[in-house]
Design an enzyme around this catalytic site. Structure first.
Site, PDB file in Angstrom:
ATOM      1  N   PHE A  82       0.827  -1.210   0.000  1.00 18.15           N
ATOM      2  CA  PHE A  82       0.000   0.000   0.000  1.00 18.15           C
ATOM      3  C   PHE A  82       0.858   1.256   0.000  1.00 18.15           C
ATOM      4  O   PHE A  82       0.383   2.319  -0.408  1.00 18.15           O
ATOM      5  CB  PHE A  82      -0.856   0.069   1.274  1.00 18.15           C
ATOM      6  CG  PHE A  82      -1.961  -0.938   1.375  1.00 18.15           C
ATOM      7  CD1 PHE A  82      -3.110  -0.810   0.623  1.00 18.15           C
ATOM      8  CD2 PHE A  82      -1.862  -2.015   2.252  1.00 18.15           C
ATOM      9  CE1 PHE A  82      -4.145  -1.724   0.734  1.00 18.15           C
ATOM     10  CE2 PHE A  82      -2.895  -2.934   2.366  1.00 18.15           C
ATOM     11  CZ  PHE A  82      -4.036  -2.786   1.611  1.00 18.15           C
ATOM     12  N   SER A 126      -5.286   1.849  -9.131  1.00 17.38           N
ATOM     13  CA  SER A 126      -6.403   2.788  -9.029  1.00 17.38           C
ATOM     14  C   SER A 126      -7.164   2.856 -10.348  1.00 17.38           C
ATOM     15  O   SER A 126      -6.579   2.685 -11.428  1.00 17.38           O
ATOM     16  CB  SER A 126      -5.825   4.163  -8.689  1.00 17.38           C
ATOM     17  OG  SER A 126      -6.774   5.168  -8.881  1.00 17.38           O
ATOM     18  N   TYR A 153       0.775  11.428  -9.943  1.00 15.09           N
ATOM     19  CA  TYR A 153       0.312  10.328  -9.087  1.00 15.09           C
ATOM     20  C   TYR A 153      -0.248   9.187  -9.940  1.00 15.09           C
ATOM     21  O   TYR A 153       0.142   8.021  -9.794  1.00 15.09           O
ATOM     22  CB  TYR A 153      -0.756  10.815  -8.092  1.00 15.09           C
ATOM     23  CG  TYR A 153      -1.510   9.680  -7.449  1.00 15.09           C
ATOM     24  CD1 TYR A 153      -0.919   8.930  -6.432  1.00 15.09           C
ATOM     25  CD2 TYR A 153      -2.791   9.309  -7.880  1.00 15.09           C
ATOM     26  CE1 TYR A 153      -1.586   7.848  -5.864  1.00 15.09           C
ATOM     27  CE2 TYR A 153      -3.463   8.236  -7.315  1.00 15.09           C
ATOM     28  CZ  TYR A 153      -2.856   7.510  -6.308  1.00 15.09           C
ATOM     29  OH  TYR A 153      -3.515   6.436  -5.756  1.00 15.09           O
ATOM     30  N   LYS A 157       1.030   5.000 -10.828  1.00 10.51           N
ATOM     31  CA  LYS A 157       0.266   3.737 -10.789  1.00 10.51           C
ATOM     32  C   LYS A 157       0.463   2.978 -12.091  1.00 10.51           C
ATOM     33  O   LYS A 157       0.654   1.764 -12.087  1.00 10.51           O
ATOM     34  CB  LYS A 157      -1.224   4.013 -10.540  1.00 10.51           C
ATOM     35  CG  LYS A 157      -1.545   4.550  -9.153  1.00 10.51           C
ATOM     36  CD  LYS A 157      -1.151   3.572  -8.055  1.00 10.51           C
ATOM     37  CE  LYS A 157      -1.315   4.153  -6.662  1.00 10.51           C
ATOM     38  NZ  LYS A 157      -0.683   3.377  -5.613  1.00 10.51           N
TER      39      LYS A 157
HETATM   40  P1  NAD Z   1      -2.689   6.361   3.175  1.00  7.22           P
HETATM   41  O1  NAD Z   1      -1.849   7.556   2.916  1.00  7.22           O
HETATM   42  O2  NAD Z   1      -3.686   6.421   4.264  1.00  7.22           O
HETATM   43  O3  NAD Z   1      -1.752   5.084   3.440  1.00  7.22           O
HETATM   44  C1  NAD Z   1      -0.490   4.940   2.864  1.00  7.22           C
HETATM   45  C2  NAD Z   1       0.487   4.627   3.989  1.00  7.22           C
HETATM   46  O4  NAD Z   1       1.791   4.427   3.425  1.00  7.22           O
HETATM   47  C3  NAD Z   1       0.614   5.747   5.006  1.00  7.22           C
HETATM   48  O5  NAD Z   1       0.461   5.206   6.302  1.00  7.22           O
HETATM   49  C4  NAD Z   1       2.026   6.294   4.801  1.00  7.22           C
HETATM   50  O6  NAD Z   1       2.594   6.744   6.015  1.00  7.22           O
HETATM   51  C5  NAD Z   1       2.734   5.081   4.246  1.00  7.22           C
HETATM   52  N1  NAD Z   1       3.878   5.344   3.371  1.00  7.22           N
HETATM   53  C6  NAD Z   1       3.971   6.178   2.306  1.00  7.22           C
HETATM   54  N2  NAD Z   1       5.193   6.100   1.736  1.00  7.22           N
HETATM   55  C7  NAD Z   1       5.888   5.187   2.455  1.00  7.22           C
HETATM   56  C8  NAD Z   1       7.194   4.654   2.363  1.00  7.22           C
HETATM   57  N3  NAD Z   1       8.043   5.055   1.425  1.00  7.22           N
HETATM   58  N4  NAD Z   1       7.583   3.733   3.258  1.00  7.22           N
HETATM   59  C9  NAD Z   1       6.740   3.311   4.240  1.00  7.22           C
HETATM   60  N5  NAD Z   1       5.493   3.783   4.375  1.00  7.22           N
HETATM   61  C10 NAD Z   1       5.075   4.697   3.491  1.00  7.22           C
HETATM   62  O7  NAD Z   1      -3.372   5.974   1.783  1.00  7.22           O
HETATM   63  P2  NAD Z   1      -4.536   4.934   1.481  1.00  7.22           P
HETATM   64  O8  NAD Z   1      -5.733   5.693   1.087  1.00  7.22           O
HETATM   65  O9  NAD Z   1      -4.623   3.925   2.545  1.00  7.22           O
HETATM   66  O10 NAD Z   1      -3.952   4.296   0.144  1.00  7.22           O
HETATM   67  C11 NAD Z   1      -3.233   3.072   0.162  1.00  7.22           C
HETATM   68  C12 NAD Z   1      -2.824   2.734  -1.249  1.00  7.22           C
HETATM   69  O11 NAD Z   1      -3.981   2.643  -2.069  1.00  7.22           O
HETATM   70  C13 NAD Z   1      -1.918   3.780  -1.917  1.00  7.22           C
HETATM   71  O12 NAD Z   1      -0.992   3.089  -2.728  1.00  7.22           O
HETATM   72  C14 NAD Z   1      -2.874   4.570  -2.763  1.00  7.22           C
HETATM   73  O13 NAD Z   1      -2.234   5.155  -3.870  1.00  7.22           O
HETATM   74  C15 NAD Z   1      -3.845   3.489  -3.197  1.00  7.22           C
HETATM   75  N6  NAD Z   1      -5.168   4.002  -3.590  1.00  7.22           N
HETATM   76  C16 NAD Z   1      -5.869   4.778  -2.725  1.00  7.22           C
HETATM   77  C17 NAD Z   1      -7.110   5.277  -3.095  1.00  7.22           C
HETATM   78  C18 NAD Z   1      -7.878   6.188  -2.183  1.00  7.22           C
HETATM   79  O14 NAD Z   1      -8.750   6.902  -2.673  1.00  7.22           O
HETATM   80  N7  NAD Z   1      -7.637   6.200  -0.890  1.00  7.22           N
HETATM   81  C19 NAD Z   1      -7.634   4.949  -4.353  1.00  7.22           C
HETATM   82  C20 NAD Z   1      -6.900   4.132  -5.203  1.00  7.22           C
HETATM   83  C21 NAD Z   1      -5.656   3.660  -4.800  1.00  7.22           C
HETATM   84  C1  WQD Z   2     -15.189  12.572  -5.934  1.00  8.20           C
HETATM   85  C2  WQD Z   2     -16.231  13.499  -6.547  1.00  8.20           C
HETATM   86  C3  WQD Z   2     -15.414  15.675  -7.173  1.00  8.20           C
HETATM   87  C4  WQD Z   2     -14.582  17.113  -3.162  1.00  8.20           C
HETATM   88  C5  WQD Z   2      -9.436  10.867  -6.403  1.00  8.20           C
HETATM   89  C6  WQD Z   2      -8.177  10.580  -7.145  1.00  8.20           C
HETATM   90  C7  WQD Z   2      -8.138   9.180  -7.625  1.00  8.20           C
HETATM   91  C8  WQD Z   2      -8.411   8.195  -6.491  1.00  8.20           C
HETATM   92  C9  WQD Z   2      -9.562   8.592  -5.643  1.00  8.20           C
HETATM   93  C10 WQD Z   2      -6.339   7.262  -5.728  1.00  8.20           C
HETATM   94  C11 WQD Z   2     -15.700  14.284  -7.740  1.00  8.20           C
HETATM   95  C12 WQD Z   2     -16.462  15.768  -6.094  1.00  8.20           C
HETATM   96  C13 WQD Z   2     -14.974  16.328  -4.218  1.00  8.20           C
HETATM   97  C14 WQD Z   2     -15.330  18.288  -2.862  1.00  8.20           C
HETATM   98  C15 WQD Z   2     -16.810  17.758  -4.686  1.00  8.20           C
HETATM   99  N1  WQD Z   2      -7.307   8.088  -5.600  1.00  8.20           N
HETATM  100  N2  WQD Z   2     -16.066  16.637  -4.966  1.00  8.20           N
HETATM  101  N3  WQD Z   2     -16.427  18.558  -3.645  1.00  8.20           N
HETATM  102  O1  WQD Z   2     -11.633  12.748  -7.884  1.00  8.20           O
HETATM  103  O2  WQD Z   2     -12.813  10.514  -8.027  1.00  8.20           O
HETATM  104  O3  WQD Z   2     -10.511  10.598  -7.259  1.00  8.20           O
HETATM  105  O4  WQD Z   2      -9.489   9.969  -5.300  1.00  8.20           O
HETATM  106  O5  WQD Z   2      -6.006   6.564  -6.597  1.00  8.20           O
HETATM  107  O6  WQD Z   2      -6.901   8.951  -8.208  1.00  8.20           O
HETATM  108  O7  WQD Z   2      -8.089  11.466  -8.251  1.00  8.20           O
HETATM  109  O8  WQD Z   2     -12.298  11.490  -5.790  1.00  8.20           O
HETATM  110  O9  WQD Z   2     -13.195  12.156  -3.612  1.00  8.20           O
HETATM  111  O10 WQD Z   2     -11.730  13.779  -4.864  1.00  8.20           O
HETATM  112  O11 WQD Z   2     -14.009  13.315  -5.713  1.00  8.20           O
HETATM  113  O12 WQD Z   2     -17.810  18.054  -5.380  1.00  8.20           O
HETATM  114  O13 WQD Z   2     -15.016  19.046  -1.953  1.00  8.20           O
HETATM  115  O14 WQD Z   2     -16.609  14.475  -5.575  1.00  8.20           O
HETATM  116  O15 WQD Z   2     -15.588  16.691  -8.119  1.00  8.20           O
HETATM  117  O16 WQD Z   2     -16.735  14.359  -8.673  1.00  8.20           O
HETATM  118  P1  WQD Z   2     -11.856  11.423  -7.336  1.00  8.20           P
HETATM  119  P2  WQD Z   2     -12.754  12.723  -4.909  1.00  8.20           P
END
Ligand code: NAD
Ligand code: WQD
Length: 341
Positions: A82, A126, A153, A157
Site C-alpha cells: 500500500f 487505481s 500520481y 500507478k
Molecule cells: P494512506 O496515505 O492512508 O496510506 C499509505 C500509507 O503508506 C501511510 O500510512 C504512509 O505513512 C505510508 N507510506 C507512504 N510512503 C511510504 C514509504 N516510502 N515507506 C513506508 N510507508 C510509506 O493511503 P490509502 O488511502 O490507505 O492508500 C493506500 C494505497 O492505495 C496507496 O498506494 C494509494 O495510492 C492506493 N489508492 C488509494 C485510493 C484512495 O482513494 N484512498 C484509491 C486508489 C488507490
Molecule cells: C469525488 C467526486 C469531485 C470534493 C481521487 C483521485 C483518484 C483516487 C480517488 C487514488 C468528484 C467531487 C470532491 C469536494 C466535490 N485516488 N467533490 N467537492 O476525484 O474521483 O478521485 O481519489 O487513486 O486517483 O483522483 O475522488 O473524492 O476527490 O471526488 O464536489 O469538496 O466528488 O468533483 O466528482 P476522485 P474525490
C-alpha cells in the site's frame, strides 16, 4: 499461520486490511514510515482484533531497512504493498516526490522479495489508470484501455503496474495481483479505525463529514453541468471494509496457487455509480444532519463519470462489495464523531 507483510499498514486502507487479515488468522507485520499516518492506529487495530500486529517503523525505499525486515521475519509468504504518496494535487506540484516515493518503494520491495524468496505481491492500483472511459467502456472492466495519466500520481500507478509486469516476465516465480480501486470511503463499523486526512480534505466524503460536524463552513459541489442525470459527477464509492476483504481473497488465491495468470488484475468497485449530489443527499438523510453546500464551477482535471464492472472480481476472486451505501455513510459519520470527541 502464514505471515503477510503489509507496507503502508497504518494508513487508511492498510489498517482496515490488517484487521481483516488478522481476523482470518494471518500473522501480520506492518512497515510504515508514518509519513501519512499515526502509530496510534495500531491501538485501534488492537482494540478490534484483540492483539497488536507487529510494526516496524521504516521506509520502503530504504534497501537496508527492508533487507533487515525480511531477514528478521523469515516467515513472510506475501506482501500487500500500500505504501505510496497519494495526494493528486500535491503530485502535480511535487512530481519528483511522487516518482521517487512510489516507484522506489515498489522497486525496493520487489528486490527484497526476490532476495528473500518471497514470491507473492498484491499491489494497490487505481481506477485513475482508465481516465475517462468512453461510453462503450462504461461500466469499466479490466480490458478497457489505459489512458494517458492526468497527474504524476496517476502516472506512478501506470508505471508501477508495468514494473510489476516486466519483473514477472523476467522472474517466473513472481505472482502479482493488481487491484484497481475505485473510490474507497467509510470506516470500520467499530469506529476504532478510519480515514485521517491531512489538512483540508480533497476527497468528497471526508469533506462532507467535516462539514457536517462543523469543521468546514460548506461543501463545494464541483459542477452541476456534467452530462449526468443530475449534472454532478458520478463515481463508484466502495466501502473500505469490503475493499479490505478483497485483499484477503487476493492473498488466499495466490497462496493456494489458484491464479490463472502470473499477473492478475481486478477492478474493485460496487458496479453502481453514484453522483456527488446523491452521496450528499443520502448522507443527510441517514444521519439527519444538514450539510450546507454550494454548487461551484468544475474542478480542473475531474472525470465526468466512471464506475466499475466488477464481474471479474465477483466471479474469479469470489468477492463482492455488498455493504449498503447507507451503512457506509453512517460508518463515516460515526468515525468523524469519534475523532472529534
Ligand atoms: P494512506 O496515505 O492512508 O496510506 C499509505 C500509507 O503508506 C501511510 O500510512 C504512509 O505513512 C505510508 N507510506 C507512504 N510512503 C511510504 C514509504 N516510502 N515507506 C513506508 N510507508 C510509506 O493511503 P490509502 O488511502 O490507505 O492508500 C493506500 C494505497 O492505495 C496507496 O498506494 C494509494 O495510492 C492506493 N489508492 C488509494 C485510493 C484512495 O482513494 N484512498 C484509491 C486508489 C488507490
Ligand atoms: C469525488 C467526486 C469531485 C470534493 C481521487 C483521485 C483518484 C483516487 C480517488 C487514488 C468528484 C467531487 C470532491 C469536494 C466535490 N485516488 N467533490 N467537492 O476525484 O474521483 O478521485 O481519489 O487513486 O486517483 O483522483 O475522488 O473524492 O476527490 O471526488 O464536489 O469538496 O466528488 O468533483 O466528482 P476522485 P474525490
Amino acid at each position: 499461520m502464514a505471515r503477510i507483510l503489509v507496507t503502508g499498514g497504518t494508513g487508511y486502507i492498510g489498517s482496515h486490511t490488517v484487521v481483516e487479515l488478522m481476523q482470518k488468522g494471518y500473522d501480520v507485520v506492518i512497515v510504515d514510515n508514518l509519513s501519512n499516518s499515526d502509530q496510534a492506529v495500531l491501538d485501534g487495530i488492537a482494540a478490534i482484533v484483540g492483539t497488536c500486529p507487529d510494526f516496524v517503523q521504516g521506509d520502503c525505499c530504504d534497501t537496508a531497512a527492508m533487507d533487515a525486515l525480511f531477514a528478521r521475519y523469515n516467515d513472510i509468504v506475501g506482501v500487500i504493498h500500500f505504501a505510496a504518496s497519494k495526494a493528486v494535487n500535491e503530485s502535480v506540484e511535487q512530481p519528483l516526490k511522487y516518482y521517487r516515493n512510489n516507484l522506489m518503494s515498489l522497486i525496493t520491495v520487489l528486490e527484497q522479495m526476490k532476495k528473500h524468496d518471497v514470491h507473492n505481491i498484491v499491489f494497490s492500483s487505481s481506477c485513475t489508470v482508465y481516465g475517462q472511459p468512453s461510453a462503450e467502456h462504461l461500466p469499466v472492466d479490466e480490458t478497457a484501455p489505459i489512458q494517458k495519466a492526468l497527474s504524476p500520481y496517476g502516472n506512478t500507478k501506470q508505471i508501477n503496474e508495468n514494473i510489476i509486469r516486466d519483473e514477472a516476465h523476467a522472474d517466473a516465480q513472481l505472482r502479482a495481483t493488481i487491484l484497481r480501486y475505485f473510490n474507497p470511503i467509510g470506516a470500520h463499523p467499530s469506529a476504532m479505525i478510519g480515514e485521517l486526512p491531512n489538512g483540508v480534505p480533497q476527497n468528497l466524503l471526508p469533506f462532507v463529514t467535516q462539514t457536517a460536524i462543523g469543521l468546514r463552513k460548506e461543501l463545494k459541489v464541483f459542477g452541476d453541468d456534467y452530462n449526468t442525470p443530475d449534472g454532478s459527477c458520478i463515481r463508484d464509492y466502495i466501502y473500505v471494509v469490503d475493499l479490505a476483504k478483497a485483499h484477503v481473497k487476493a492473498v488466499e488465491r495466490m497462496l493456494a496457487n489458484q491464479a490463472e495468470e502470473q499477473v492478475e488484475v481486478f477492478n474493485l468497485g460496487t458496479g453502481k455509480g453514484l453522483s456527488v449530489l446523491e452521496i450528499l443527499n443520502t448522507f443527510m438523510q441517514v444521519t439527519g444532519v444538514n450539510v450546507p453546500y454550494q454548487i461551484v464551477g468544475r474542478r480542473e482535471g475531474d472525470i465526468e463519470q466512471v464506475w466499475a464492472k466488477p464481474d471479474k472480481a465477483n466471479n474469479v476472486l469470489g468477492w463482492k462489495a455488498d455493504t449498503p451505501i447507507e451503512d457506509v455513510l453512517l460508518s463515516a459519520w460515526k468515525w468523524e464523531q469519534k475523532i472529534r470527541k
